[in-house]
Scaffold this motif. Sequence first.
Motif, PDB file in Angstrom:
ATOM      1  N   ALA A   1       0.551  -0.513   0.275  1.00 46.95           N
ATOM      2  CA  ALA A   1      -0.250  -0.094   0.072  1.00 46.95           C
ATOM      3  C   ALA A   1       0.524   1.479   0.436  1.00 46.95           C
ATOM      4  CB  ALA A   1      -0.661   0.117   1.331  1.00 46.95           C
ATOM      5  N   GLY A   2       2.809   1.768  -0.040  1.00 46.51           N
ATOM      6  CA  GLY A   2       3.042   2.470   0.530  1.00 46.51           C
ATOM      7  C   GLY A   2       3.290   2.593   1.523  1.00 46.51           C
ATOM      8  N   GLU A   3       3.056   1.982   2.274  1.00 47.87           N
ATOM      9  CA  GLU A   3       3.114   2.269   3.644  1.00 47.87           C
ATOM     10  C   GLU A   3       4.474   2.204   3.933  1.00 47.87           C
ATOM     11  OE1 GLU A   3       1.093   4.273   5.720  1.00 47.87           O
ATOM     12  OE2 GLU A   3      -0.201   4.189   4.765  1.00 47.87           O
ATOM     13  N   VAL A   4       5.229   3.140   5.095  1.00 42.29           N
ATOM     14  CA  VAL A   4       6.622   2.819   5.609  1.00 42.29           C
ATOM     15  C   VAL A   4       6.474   1.879   6.680  1.00 42.29           C
ATOM     16  CG1 VAL A   4       8.820   3.836   6.806  1.00 42.29           C
ATOM     17  CG2 VAL A   4       7.744   4.984   4.339  1.00 42.29           C
ATOM     18  N   VAL A   5       6.641   0.581   6.658  1.00 39.03           N
ATOM     19  CA  VAL A   5       6.598   0.162   8.029  1.00 39.03           C
ATOM     20  C   VAL A   5       8.380  -0.113   8.000  1.00 39.03           C
ATOM     21  CG1 VAL A   5       7.230  -2.020   7.957  1.00 39.03           C
ATOM     22  CG2 VAL A   5       5.476  -1.821   6.553  1.00 39.03           C
ATOM     23  N   ALA A   6       9.632   0.639   7.512  1.00 36.52           N
ATOM     24  CA  ALA A   6      10.621   0.621   8.555  1.00 36.52           C
ATOM     25  C   ALA A   6      11.602   1.462   7.948  1.00 36.52           C
ATOM     26  CB  ALA A   6      11.140  -0.063   9.489  1.00 36.52           C
ATOM     27  N   ARG A   7      12.544   2.674   9.441  1.00 29.18           N
ATOM     28  CA  ARG A   7      13.015   3.367   7.805  1.00 29.18           C
ATOM     29  C   ARG A   7      14.532   3.894   8.884  1.00 29.18           C
ATOM     30  NH1 ARG A   7      14.592   9.021   8.780  1.00 29.18           N
ATOM     31  NH2 ARG A   7      14.879  10.471   7.203  1.00 29.18           N
ATOM     32  N   ARG A   8      15.260   3.964   8.300  1.00 29.40           N
ATOM     33  CA  ARG A   8      17.148   3.836   8.425  1.00 29.40           C
ATOM     34  C   ARG A   8      17.606   5.280   8.010  1.00 29.40           C
ATOM     35  NH1 ARG A   8      18.897   0.045  12.255  1.00 29.40           N
ATOM     36  NH2 ARG A   8      21.116   0.920  11.975  1.00 29.40           N
ATOM     37  N   CYS A   9      18.530   5.643   8.577  1.00 31.23           N
ATOM     38  CA  CYS A   9      19.676   7.194   7.787  1.00 31.23           C
ATOM     39  C   CYS A   9      20.540   6.393   8.177  1.00 31.23           C
ATOM     40  CB  CYS A   9      19.087   8.144   8.595  1.00 31.23           C
ATOM     41  SG  CYS A   9      17.890   8.480   7.475  1.00 31.23           S
ATOM     42  N   LEU A  10      21.645   6.124   7.164  1.00 31.79           N
ATOM     43  CA  LEU A  10      23.243   6.545   7.145  1.00 31.79           C
ATOM     44  C   LEU A  10      23.527   7.359   7.056  1.00 31.79           C
ATOM     45  CD1 LEU A  10      25.706   4.352   7.498  1.00 31.79           C
ATOM     46  CD2 LEU A  10      26.297   3.964   4.613  1.00 31.79           C
ATOM     47  N   ARG A  11      24.139   8.385   8.390  1.00 32.93           N
ATOM     48  CA  ARG A  11      25.279   9.764   7.971  1.00 32.93           C
ATOM     49  C   ARG A  11      26.088   9.596   7.680  1.00 32.93           C
ATOM     50  NH1 ARG A  11      21.112  13.803   8.220  1.00 32.93           N
ATOM     51  NH2 ARG A  11      19.050  13.027   9.377  1.00 32.93           N
ATOM     52  N   ALA A  12      27.139   8.375   7.293  1.00 37.50           N
ATOM     53  CA  ALA A  12      28.250   8.508   6.551  1.00 37.50           C
ATOM     54  C   ALA A  12      28.032   9.437   5.222  1.00 37.50           C
ATOM     55  CB  ALA A  12      28.768   7.017   6.641  1.00 37.50           C
ATOM     56  N   PRO A  13      29.023  10.338   5.009  1.00 36.07           N
ATOM     57  CA  PRO A  13      28.543  10.866   3.138  1.00 36.07           C
ATOM     58  C   PRO A  13      29.284   9.998   2.436  1.00 36.07           C
ATOM     59  CG  PRO A  13      30.261  11.818   5.110  1.00 36.07           C
ATOM     60  CD  PRO A  13      29.785  10.594   5.665  1.00 36.07           C
ATOM     61  N   LEU A  14      28.312  10.099   1.138  1.00 34.55           N
ATOM     62  CA  LEU A  14      28.305   9.062   0.306  1.00 34.55           C
ATOM     63  C   LEU A  14      30.144   9.984  -0.537  1.00 34.55           C
ATOM     64  CD1 LEU A  14      26.039   8.301  -1.378  1.00 34.55           C
ATOM     65  CD2 LEU A  14      26.535   7.157   0.330  1.00 34.55           C
ATOM     66  N   THR A  15      30.598  10.549   0.174  1.00 29.95           N
ATOM     67  CA  THR A  15      32.440  11.157  -0.257  1.00 29.95           C
ATOM     68  C   THR A  15      32.970  10.282  -0.075  1.00 29.95           C
ATOM     69  OG1 THR A  15      33.214  11.871   1.482  1.00 29.95           O
ATOM     70  CG2 THR A  15      31.818  13.322   0.157  1.00 29.95           C
ATOM     71  N   ALA A  16      32.544   8.579   0.780  1.00 31.12           N
ATOM     72  CA  ALA A  16      33.800   7.773   0.276  1.00 31.12           C
ATOM     73  C   ALA A  16      33.562   6.491  -0.351  1.00 31.12           C
ATOM     74  CB  ALA A  16      33.218   6.832   1.936  1.00 31.12           C
TER      75      ALA A  16
ATOM     76  N   ALA B   1      24.833  -7.828  -5.039  1.00 32.92           N
ATOM     77  CA  ALA B   1      25.625  -9.274  -3.957  1.00 32.92           C
ATOM     78  C   ALA B   1      25.824  -9.139  -3.094  1.00 32.92           C
ATOM     79  CB  ALA B   1      27.342  -9.090  -4.978  1.00 32.92           C
ATOM     80  N   ALA B   2      25.762  -8.113  -2.476  1.00 34.32           N
ATOM     81  CA  ALA B   2      26.096  -8.074  -1.117  1.00 34.32           C
ATOM     82  C   ALA B   2      24.627  -8.158  -0.175  1.00 34.32           C
ATOM     83  CB  ALA B   2      26.482  -6.202  -1.062  1.00 34.32           C
ATOM     84  N   SER B   3      23.532  -7.327  -0.636  1.00 36.30           N
ATOM     85  CA  SER B   3      22.775  -7.873  -0.339  1.00 36.30           C
ATOM     86  C   SER B   3      21.626  -9.155  -0.527  1.00 36.30           C
ATOM     87  CB  SER B   3      21.513  -6.425  -0.169  1.00 36.30           C
ATOM     88  OG  SER B   3      21.239  -6.835  -1.879  1.00 36.30           O
ATOM     89  N   GLY B   4      21.899  -9.309  -1.410  1.00 34.01           N
ATOM     90  CA  GLY B   4      20.904 -11.077  -2.046  1.00 34.01           C
ATOM     91  C   GLY B   4      19.890 -10.372  -2.059  1.00 34.01           C
ATOM     92  N   LEU B   5      19.709  -9.285  -2.841  1.00 26.27           N
ATOM     93  CA  LEU B   5      18.279  -9.345  -3.352  1.00 26.27           C
ATOM     94  C   LEU B   5      18.330  -8.687  -5.200  1.00 26.27           C
ATOM     95  CD1 LEU B   5      16.862  -7.987  -0.336  1.00 26.27           C
ATOM     96  CD2 LEU B   5      15.950  -9.149  -1.350  1.00 26.27           C
ATOM     97  N   PRO B   6      17.351  -8.299  -5.444  1.00 26.21           N
ATOM     98  CA  PRO B   6      17.501  -7.487  -6.403  1.00 26.21           C
ATOM     99  C   PRO B   6      17.392  -6.939  -6.213  1.00 26.21           C
ATOM    100  CG  PRO B   6      15.767  -9.745  -6.405  1.00 26.21           C
ATOM    101  CD  PRO B   6      16.397  -9.750  -5.510  1.00 26.21           C
TER     102      PRO B   6
ATOM    103  N   PRO C   1      32.923   3.832  -3.574  1.00 24.39           N
ATOM    104  CA  PRO C   1      32.252   2.639  -3.270  1.00 24.39           C
ATOM    105  C   PRO C   1      32.136   1.242  -2.319  1.00 24.39           C
ATOM    106  CG  PRO C   1      31.873   3.903  -5.337  1.00 24.39           C
ATOM    107  CD  PRO C   1      33.035   3.896  -4.537  1.00 24.39           C
ATOM    108  N   ASP C   2      33.235   0.924  -2.713  1.00 22.19           N
ATOM    109  CA  ASP C   2      33.965  -0.117  -1.927  1.00 22.19           C
ATOM    110  C   ASP C   2      33.779  -0.327  -0.900  1.00 22.19           C
ATOM    111  OD1 ASP C   2      34.567  -1.047  -4.957  1.00 22.19           O
ATOM    112  OD2 ASP C   2      36.480  -0.759  -4.080  1.00 22.19           O
ATOM    113  N   GLU C   3      33.220   1.248  -0.158  1.00 20.51           N
ATOM    114  CA  GLU C   3      33.411   1.330   1.360  1.00 20.51           C
ATOM    115  C   GLU C   3      31.904   1.427   1.780  1.00 20.51           C
ATOM    116  OE1 GLU C   3      35.777   4.397   3.211  1.00 20.51           O
ATOM    117  OE2 GLU C   3      37.891   3.411   2.084  1.00 20.51           O
ATOM    118  N   ALA C   4      31.455   2.411   0.947  1.00 21.00           N
ATOM    119  CA  ALA C   4      29.447   2.477   1.625  1.00 21.00           C
ATOM    120  C   ALA C   4      28.409   1.782   0.877  1.00 21.00           C
ATOM    121  CB  ALA C   4      29.561   3.443   0.316  1.00 21.00           C
ATOM    122  N   VAL C   5      28.756   0.909  -0.337  1.00 19.54           N
ATOM    123  CA  VAL C   5      28.229  -0.936  -0.743  1.00 19.54           C
ATOM    124  C   VAL C   5      28.340  -1.530   0.419  1.00 19.54           C
ATOM    125  CG1 VAL C   5      27.421  -2.034  -2.351  1.00 19.54           C
ATOM    126  CG2 VAL C   5      28.742  -0.082  -2.965  1.00 19.54           C
ATOM    127  N   PRO C   6      28.564  -2.131   0.916  1.00 21.39           N
ATOM    128  CA  PRO C   6      28.773  -3.095   2.325  1.00 21.39           C
ATOM    129  C   PRO C   6      27.575  -2.571   3.120  1.00 21.39           C
ATOM    130  CG  PRO C   6      31.242  -3.259   1.531  1.00 21.39           C
ATOM    131  CD  PRO C   6      30.575  -1.674   0.250  1.00 21.39           C
TER     132      PRO C   6
END
Length: 405
Positions: free
Chosen positions: A102-117, A182-187, A119-124
């Motif tokens: 239905a489009g309802e948000v069931v859960a929410r999280r924020c990763l405050r680390a900036p994406l200047t890192a 590959a890191a999450s196991g999901l499409p 991708p090899d560090e950020a994606v995992p």
Amino acid sequence: MRRGTNMPAVSSFNQSVVLELIRNASSGISKAEIAARSGLSDQTVSNAARRLLADRLIIEAGTQVRGRGKPPVMLRLQPRSRFAVGVHLDPAVVTCVLIDLAGEVVARRCLRAPLTAAPDEAVPAIAAEVRTLISDARIDGSAVVGIGVASPGPIDAAHGVILDPPLLPGWRDTPLRERLGAASGLPVLLEKDVNAAALAEIWVIGDAYRSDFAFFYLGSGIGIGLAVDREVLRGTSGNAGDGGALVVPSQDQPRKRDSDMLGHVAAPHALVAQAVDEGVLTRAEAPDLDAGYSELLRRATAGDPGARAIVRRAGRNIASGIVSVVNLLDIDDVVFGGPYWEPIAPLVLPDIRTLVDASPYRMTRKPVSLGSSAIGDDVAAIGAASLVLDTVLSPRPSTLLISSN
């Protein structure tokens, strides 16, 4: 409204048509109503409904008395039968949401680390956030159908690659779909942020509310997405919606600017730069975009003349851009949203409405609806999750094509 077909080879398409009608009928809908709205035969609707019930995508929700005869059984969506994750990549924060059908948000999280890192560090780290999100929601992981990612453009949506986002220099040519999958196991699906936001309005708000509209997206940059007949127009490469490239009149512009494009005079980073250049803020008061933007808007709200002048000028530039969009596309509904929109909306939206309505450059005089999205700051993340559900569950004419293989 999408119409079905009674050809026997397209049962999955018809099933999607039936599901979409049920999903958009919050109070329930009968099989007879589905047949009338879709053009499908009663038997085709019954077969599709039976499969949807078996898959637990819908439920029978009692009967409804409607005149004489046997009351029809009402069909309703089973929202918690499937879920999708949405990830919004922003230079300052990564937002992850889990939504149901239905489009309802069931859960929410924020990763405050900036994406200047890198991708090899950020994606995992993003994959770990997704796993925690699902675990904290205490749902069956097998019910999560995939991850949608909303990213600044340009992107290669077909191959799931982030190409060269201006504010994410370390992410050039990142095969995000492959790595995060590959890191999450999901499409994983990849979408441009403004187009994800427009899709959220379609999926979450529902069929009865809006069908044709533009979405003005204020994030680290400016985007303008377009939906026609409940379909988001993505362009040939998936990069439609670069509203920041609109050229606005050069009168009354900041003295220092990269160009007269909307993104260079009205995007949050441009407003902070103007505030520093014009002495409204010191560099110490604007150590980063979020701090500088918040302080500028705080002072504008408090009545500081310099801050108010910068913000109102931005509103005039946005209004000019909206007039161009309204003229070009002949639309009468513009939705505003994005992570940087809510704080500035009270300061600029009234002026934008007045200026668009009174503009001598308007080609038509019909009223234009201008308002903020009801979805909130997470609209891009919710749209990214909606992309997954929309791709898996919505009827697509392309599924009717016969493969040559």
